[in-house]
Each structure stands twice: as structure tokens, then as C-alpha cells.
Design an enzyme around this catalytic site. Structure first.
Site, mmCIF file in Angstrom:
data_model
loop_
_atom_site.group_PDB
_atom_site.id
_atom_site.type_symbol
_atom_site.label_atom_id
_atom_site.label_comp_id
_atom_site.label_asym_id
_atom_site.label_seq_id
_atom_site.Cartn_x
_atom_site.Cartn_y
_atom_site.Cartn_z
ATOM 1 N N GLY A 13 13.163 -38.417 -38.638
ATOM 2 C CA GLY A 13 14.118 -38.345 -37.538
ATOM 3 C C GLY A 13 14.853 -39.639 -37.223
ATOM 4 O O GLY A 13 15.248 -39.850 -36.082
ATOM 5 N N ASN A 15 17.871 -40.488 -38.293
ATOM 6 C CA ASN A 15 19.259 -40.122 -37.959
ATOM 7 C C ASN A 15 19.322 -39.514 -36.553
ATOM 8 O O ASN A 15 20.239 -39.810 -35.787
ATOM 9 C CB ASN A 15 19.811 -39.123 -38.984
ATOM 10 N N HIS A 110 23.822 -35.738 -46.139
ATOM 11 C CA HIS A 110 23.163 -35.682 -47.454
ATOM 12 C C HIS A 110 23.232 -37.066 -48.098
ATOM 13 O O HIS A 110 24.290 -37.699 -48.096
ATOM 14 C CB HIS A 110 23.866 -34.638 -48.334
ATOM 15 N N GLU A 175 23.858 -44.054 -43.568
ATOM 16 C CA GLU A 175 23.850 -42.711 -42.961
ATOM 17 C C GLU A 175 23.994 -42.813 -41.449
ATOM 18 O O GLU A 175 24.729 -42.046 -40.830
ATOM 19 C CB GLU A 175 22.538 -41.983 -43.283
#
Ligand code: GRF
Length: 191
Positions: A13, A15, A110, A175
Site C-alpha cells: 500500500g 501508492n 502498472h 509511481e
């Protein structure tokens, strides 16, 4: 546009945490309405609770079929008035019915430059192919895995000294940056 985000996780977690931080720092206008984990053991559950956001476990193993699992998922997202679903390390493939129901309202991150290296073990495959660049992609989710419309990407140089682990770390940092940029973009685009 201010979204009510529903973040779906299965693991660490990072992100998800980064998106929560961005809402708290007002880097984005949207709010996190809920964090849902399909995995009761996910580290992200504790991390999200510590941030004071709503956390819900919807364990797919407690449902006899994907239809019932996804029904539960949809009902909870509706209850929380979610209007944008952010997949962030969510390891369950959503059915085409679910995707249709939430058409254009699901985005995913992704860890590769799609359309290259769809699916799992992206970093290992990138290293094996000796690519010079890899990166990450945020895309809309459609019925095919990692195939929906690309919203934005971040590039990472792959060095000769990189292995899957070092590449993964470098890409994960990108990301975090990318997900927030995409959310900002969607907020202004749909104003
Ligand atoms: C990220 O690399 C993401 O791109 C992939 O799964 C990983 C999740 O990491 N889909 P985290 O749980 O956000 O730390």
C-alpha cells in the site's frame, strides 16, 4: 472535479499511502472515501487505518464466486459514494461485468511502460530483455489485463548494474509521483 476515491489494495500500500498524504497536503482536491483490501493480511490495512481513513476488508476467499465478491465490492463502493476507483497493487483481476459497471471509473498503476511487460514479474522480464528504459503507467481499466487507455507514464533508465530489486525501487518512487500527477490531471480535465 473533486473525486471520492476508493483505493483497492492487496499488499504494502505505498501508492495508497502516498495518495492519502497528497489529499492531506491538499496536493489534490479529491478525498479518499475508502481503502479496500481483498487480502486480510495486507500490510496496507494497518497503514491506512493509522492515517484515519475508512478501511474495509472484502476477502475474496469468503465468497463462493467472483460475482458475489464483486457485488459486495460494488455495494461498498456505492455506499461510500466512490466515483473513481484507484487500483494500487490490487492483485485480483476484475471481471468484465465489474469493469462495464464502473466504465471509465477505474484506473490502475502498472510497473512497466505499457504496452510492454503486461502482467506479473515485470522487472525480472525487463532485466532479462536488457531494455534500456522501463517505468510505470497509469491507465484506465478495461476488460483485458493492463490494456486500457494509457493516461500517463514515467520513464526510468535501466542501468547495467540494475537487478529486478533495484529497478523495482526506482520505479516505485516514480509511481508515487505519477499517480498524483494523473489524479491532478483528471481533476482538472473533468472540471
Ligand atoms: C506497484 O509496483 C504497482 O505498480 C503494482 O503493484 C505494486 C504495488 O505497490 N501494481 P504498493 O502496494 O503500492 O507499495
Amino acid at each position: 472535479m473533486e473525486y471520492n476515491l476508493g483505493i483497492l489494495i492487496s499488499g504494502n500500500g505505498s501508492n495508497m499511502l502516498n495518495i492519502i498524504e497528497a489529499t492531506k497536503k491538499k496536493l489534490i482536491k479529491s478525498k479518499v472515501a475508502t481503502v479496500i483490501s481483498n487480502n486480510p493480511m495486507a500490510l496496507g490495512i494497518k497503514r491506512a487505518s493509522e492515517k484515519g481513513v475508512d478501511v474495509k476488508i472484502i476477502n475474496q476467499n469468503q465468497y463462493s464466486n467472483i460475482f458475489d465478491f464483486e457485488n459486495s465490492l460494488s455495494n461498498y463502493l456505492l455506499k461510500k459514494k466512490v466515483d473513481l476507483i484507484c487500483l494500487a497493487g490490487f492483485m485480483k483481476v476484475l471481471s468484465k461485468d465489474f469493469v462495464k459497471k464502473w466504465n471509465n471509473k477505474i484506473i490502475n498503476i502498472h510497473p512497466s511502460l505499457l504496452p510492454a511487460f503486461k502482467g506479473l514479474n515485470t522487472h525480472e522480464r525487463a532485466i532479462r530483455k536488457k531494455v534500456k528504459f522501463s517505468g510505470c503507467t497509469v491507465h484506465f481499466v478495461n476488460k483485458n489485463i493492463d490494456s486500457g487507455k494509457i493516461i500517463d507514464q514515467e520513464l526510468v533508465r535501466v542501468l547495467k548494474s540494475d537487478d529486478a530489486g533495484s529497478l523495482q525501487k526506482k520505479i516505485l518512487m516514480k509511481e508515487h509521483k505519477l499517480y498524483i500527477r494523473v489524479l491532478k490531471y483528471l481533476e482538472t480535465k473533468n472540471e
